[in-house]
Design a protein around this motif. Structure first.
Motif, mmCIF file in Angstrom:
data_model
loop_
_atom_site.group_PDB
_atom_site.id
_atom_site.type_symbol
_atom_site.label_atom_id
_atom_site.label_comp_id
_atom_site.label_asym_id
_atom_site.label_seq_id
_atom_site.Cartn_x
_atom_site.Cartn_y
_atom_site.Cartn_z
ATOM 1 N N ASP B 162 0.841 -1.198 0.000
ATOM 2 C CA ASP B 162 0.000 0.000 0.000
ATOM 3 C C ASP B 162 0.881 1.256 0.000
ATOM 4 O O ASP B 162 1.696 1.449 0.887
ATOM 5 C CB ASP B 162 -0.879 -0.051 1.266
ATOM 6 N N ASN B 164 0.224 4.350 0.576
ATOM 7 C CA ASN B 164 0.044 5.224 1.737
ATOM 8 C C ASN B 164 0.808 4.697 2.944
ATOM 9 O O ASN B 164 1.354 5.466 3.730
ATOM 10 C CB ASN B 164 -1.436 5.354 2.082
ATOM 11 N N LEU B 165 0.851 3.379 3.093
ATOM 12 C CA LEU B 165 1.612 2.809 4.206
ATOM 13 C C LEU B 165 3.100 3.093 4.028
ATOM 14 O O LEU B 165 3.809 3.370 4.994
ATOM 15 C CB LEU B 165 1.358 1.302 4.317
ATOM 16 N N ASP B 167 4.279 5.736 2.582
ATOM 17 C CA ASP B 167 4.388 7.139 2.993
ATOM 18 C C ASP B 167 4.433 7.259 4.507
ATOM 19 O O ASP B 167 5.200 8.046 5.061
ATOM 20 C CB ASP B 167 3.195 7.944 2.462
ATOM 21 N N LEU B 168 3.589 6.477 5.162
ATOM 22 C CA LEU B 168 3.534 6.525 6.628
ATOM 23 C C LEU B 168 4.883 6.145 7.228
ATOM 24 O O LEU B 168 5.378 6.786 8.155
ATOM 25 C CB LEU B 168 2.450 5.575 7.125
ATOM 26 N N PHE B 169 5.491 5.094 6.680
ATOM 27 C CA PHE B 169 6.803 4.667 7.168
ATOM 28 C C PHE B 169 7.852 5.747 6.895
ATOM 29 O O PHE B 169 8.755 5.961 7.700
ATOM 30 C CB PHE B 169 7.203 3.318 6.537
ATOM 31 N N THR B 170 7.726 6.423 5.736
ATOM 32 C CA THR B 170 8.641 7.524 5.425
ATOM 33 C C THR B 170 8.481 8.648 6.439
ATOM 34 O O THR B 170 9.452 9.215 6.926
ATOM 35 C CB THR B 170 8.356 8.072 4.012
ATOM 36 N N LEU B 171 7.214 8.942 6.744
ATOM 37 C CA LEU B 171 6.896 10.019 7.683
ATOM 38 C C LEU B 171 7.559 9.789 9.036
ATOM 39 O O LEU B 171 8.060 10.707 9.667
ATOM 40 C CB LEU B 171 5.378 10.087 7.850
ATOM 41 N N TYR B 172 7.573 8.538 9.478
ATOM 42 C CA TYR B 172 8.165 8.225 10.775
ATOM 43 C C TYR B 172 9.630 7.825 10.653
ATOM 44 O O TYR B 172 10.201 7.235 11.567
ATOM 45 C CB TYR B 172 7.350 7.146 11.486
ATOM 46 N N ARG B 173 10.226 8.122 9.475
ATOM 47 C CA ARG B 173 11.657 7.905 9.246
ATOM 48 C C ARG B 173 12.080 6.474 9.569
ATOM 49 O O ARG B 173 13.095 6.237 10.228
ATOM 50 C CB ARG B 173 12.479 8.882 10.088
ATOM 51 N N ALA B 174 11.277 5.527 9.126
ATOM 52 C CA ALA B 174 11.607 4.120 9.349
ATOM 53 C C ALA B 174 12.852 3.758 8.546
ATOM 54 O O ALA B 174 13.050 4.246 7.440
ATOM 55 C CB ALA B 174 10.438 3.248 8.914
ATOM 56 N N GLN B 178 13.434 -1.758 9.047
ATOM 57 C CA GLN B 178 12.103 -1.656 9.652
ATOM 58 C C GLN B 178 11.017 -1.783 8.587
ATOM 59 O O GLN B 178 10.028 -2.490 8.778
ATOM 60 C CB GLN B 178 11.958 -0.310 10.373
ATOM 61 N N ARG B 182 8.561 -4.853 9.000
ATOM 62 C CA ARG B 182 7.245 -4.503 9.525
ATOM 63 C C ARG B 182 6.221 -4.236 8.439
ATOM 64 O O ARG B 182 5.024 -4.219 8.701
ATOM 65 C CB ARG B 182 7.348 -3.262 10.413
ATOM 66 N N LEU B 183 6.688 -3.962 7.213
ATOM 67 C CA LEU B 183 5.744 -3.600 6.157
ATOM 68 C C LEU B 183 5.804 -4.555 4.963
ATOM 69 O O LEU B 183 4.811 -5.207 4.638
ATOM 70 C CB LEU B 183 6.013 -2.161 5.702
ATOM 71 N N PRO B 186 5.359 -8.670 5.770
ATOM 72 C CA PRO B 186 3.976 -9.047 6.089
ATOM 73 C C PRO B 186 3.033 -8.867 4.898
ATOM 74 O O PRO B 186 2.154 -9.702 4.658
ATOM 75 C CB PRO B 186 3.585 -8.103 7.229
#
Lengths: 262, 277
Positions: B162, B164-165, B167-174, B178, B182-183, B186
């Motif tokens: 996904d 957007n997911l 992007d979310l990981f980018t946002l939290y600097r994964a 990680q 985690r993404l 799975p």
């Protein structure tokens, strides 16, 4: 009170995509700490692009974005602490509600147990206390969105960016979530930038409405909504609300017409 | 009291489902029974000798009398199949992750993975038998055919995360690790399990092909080797018995991998959801 200090300023922002689409030109926006701003405009006017630029998920092709550091500068990871709520709930289907909300904390290296404590409070806060161990597919659309909001709040962000989060929900659910979001905003004192194409939603929620022109998007007008909080269901049926909505709708119509001629 | 009516309804519903289930099982079994009876009748009426066509009863008798030999061979073939599958899963997943992390490596190696897949394994087996000891050559064949579905499916899965997911990981600097753990992994899991299910059957085919190719030259003792050997000796009933065992092994592998997939995904993935009637 940090309420009146500018938190982030966008100056003369331009965004042109690789395929030549100009999403934004000469876009200026200043967001003050603690305020609730709505970005209102027709579909495809670059509202979401502006939000992604603020979040740092994309870089503008022109202009500057400047953050004002609050408190200790350069503490923790570089860059502002941002919560983002997407149009879709964007949950990990393989993780429980608690696991999804804990994600931002786990990504920043917080331990499992410490994160679990924080997460329990957040899930309670958005009214899903009984569903912490449920999987996303077991939840309704509105509940998924609540999980998404709880996750965005997990890191206690300076700013909450919301990209038409309730657009896909039915009206009853949307009203309920609007009420709860307004309540949450008052309780937590977060800065919120809320993208929407609904005049009614923007007037109900925001202190300040920024109306945008069609693509390439820029700010057409800014309107303040003076009505005091909590606004509640009574405000929704008041003549004050209806009057403000009409005024905003007129401005939006003018913005759309002006953009069409340009 | 309020709990009683829904429970009664549940009971009726599950009885309906059980009926459906019974029909689902009895129909193919019935078809098989009819086929076996016809087969038996043809052999009896035509008075065919067993080296032309053995009757089902004769095959069953052979299955029992030759059990010690056949059982040992079955274990050998299954051992090769599982080891080949395991190596294919580990290797395929590892290479898919490597491809996902580095475009350069993907560009350099992917064409060869495809070549390995499209070249018929029957044609590769004799060459492998020249260069490798027989058990290793058989294992290599099982691995070659089982490897590609795992690689292809895992690659697809790792790339269908996904946006957007991400992007979310980018946002939290994964970190990349990680994001992978985690993404991406799975998200790829349903695809990987789908690939594994295909690979299970193919691994058995690879092992059988290599054993057949080794034929009388090899000192092999797998089921396919038994089939080849029995063929030379015109022991047709044993050929049938070994064939039945191979087929049963294939069904069992498929069922086991389907069960594994169901157990892993049942809580969250659409493919494992029971559809409401």
């Amino acid at each position: 009170m940090i309420g009146s200090l500018p938190l982030v300023g966008l100056r003369d922002i331009a965004m042109t995509f690789a395929n030549g689409t100009r999403a934004l030109t000469g876009f200026d926006l200043e967001v003050r700490g603690g305020e609730f701003v709505a970005l209102l405009g027709p579909s495809g006017c670059g509202k979401s692009t502006a939000l992604r630029l603020i979040a740092g998920l994309a870089s503008p092709t022109g202009g500057t974005i400047a953050w004002t550091t609050i408190g200790e500068p350069q503490a923790g990871p570089p860059g502002p602490n941002i919560g983002f709520v997407f149009q879709e709930p964007t949950l990990m289907p393989w993780a429980t509600v608690a696991g999804n909300v804990a994600l931002p904390l786990r990504l920043t290296g917080m331990g499992r147990y410490e994160a679990a404590l924080r997460v329990a409070g957040l899930i309670e806060r958005v009214g899903l206390g009984a569903f912490a161990d449920a999987f996303p597919r077991e939840l309704s659309g509105g509940m998924k969105m609540r999980v998404s909001i709880a996750r965005a709040l997990a890191t206690d962000p300076d700013i909450l960016l919301m990209d038409e989060p309730f657009a896909a929900l039915d009206e009853i659910t949307r009203f309920k979530l609007n009420n709860d979001l307004a309540e949450l905003w008052r309780a937590l004192g977060k800065t919120v930038v809320f993208v929407t194409h609904s005049v009614f939603e923007s007037v109900y929620l925001a202190e300040r409405i920024v109306v945008m022109t069609p693509r390439p998007g820029r700010v057409f007008a800014e309107l303040a909504v003076e009505a005091p909080y909590p606004r509640g269901e009574r405000f929704r049926t008041s003549s004050d609300y209806v009057g403000t909505c009409r005024k905003v709708a007129d401005v939006l119509a003018a913005a759309t017409a002006g953009g069409a001629q340009a | 009291m309020s709990g009683a009516p829904p429970r009664a309804q549940d009971g009726r519903m599950s009885r309906y489902r059980i009926g459906e289930r019974v029909l689902q099982l009895t129909l193919p079994v019935g078809t098989l029974a009819v086929g076996v009876v016809i087969w038996e009748a043809i052999v009896l009426l035509g008075d065919l000798p067993p080296y032309v066509l053995p009757a089902p009863t004769r095959v069953a008798a052979t299955l029992i009398s030759d059990w010690p030999v056949l059982w040992g061979s079955l274990l050998v073939t299954l051992g090769t199949t599982f080891l080949g599958l395991l190596l294919a899963f580990v290797g395929g997943t590892a290479l898919a992750i490597l491809f996902n992390q580095s475009r350069l490596v993907e560009r350099a190696l992917y064409p060869y993975a495809v070549i390995l897949q499209v070249t018929p394994v029957v044609a590769i087996a004799p060459l492998l038998l020249v260069y490798l000891p027989q058990p290793v050559a058989v294992l290599a064949c099982a691995w070659i055919v089982a490897f590609f579905p795992v690689l292809a499916n895992t690659t697809l899965g790792l790339n269908s995360v996904d946006r957007n997911l991400v992007d979310l990981f980018t946002l939290y600097r994964a970190s990349r690790l990680q994001a992978l753990l985690r993404l991406k992994l799975p998200a790829a899991l349903p695809y990987m399990l789908g690939g594994l299910r295909i690979a299970g059957g193919l691994s058995l085919i690879g092992a059988v092909v290599a054993e057949i190719a080794a034929g009388s030259a090899g000192a092999g003792s797998g089921l396919a080797y038994r089939i080849a050997e029995s063929g030379y000796r015109l022991n047709i009933p044993r050929m049938f018995a070994a064939l039945i065992l191979l087929s049963g092994a294939g069904i069992a592998i498929f069922a086991a991998l389907s069960l594994l997939s169901h157990l892993v995904l049942r809580r969250w993935h659409e493919s494992a959801l029971a559809r409401e009637p």
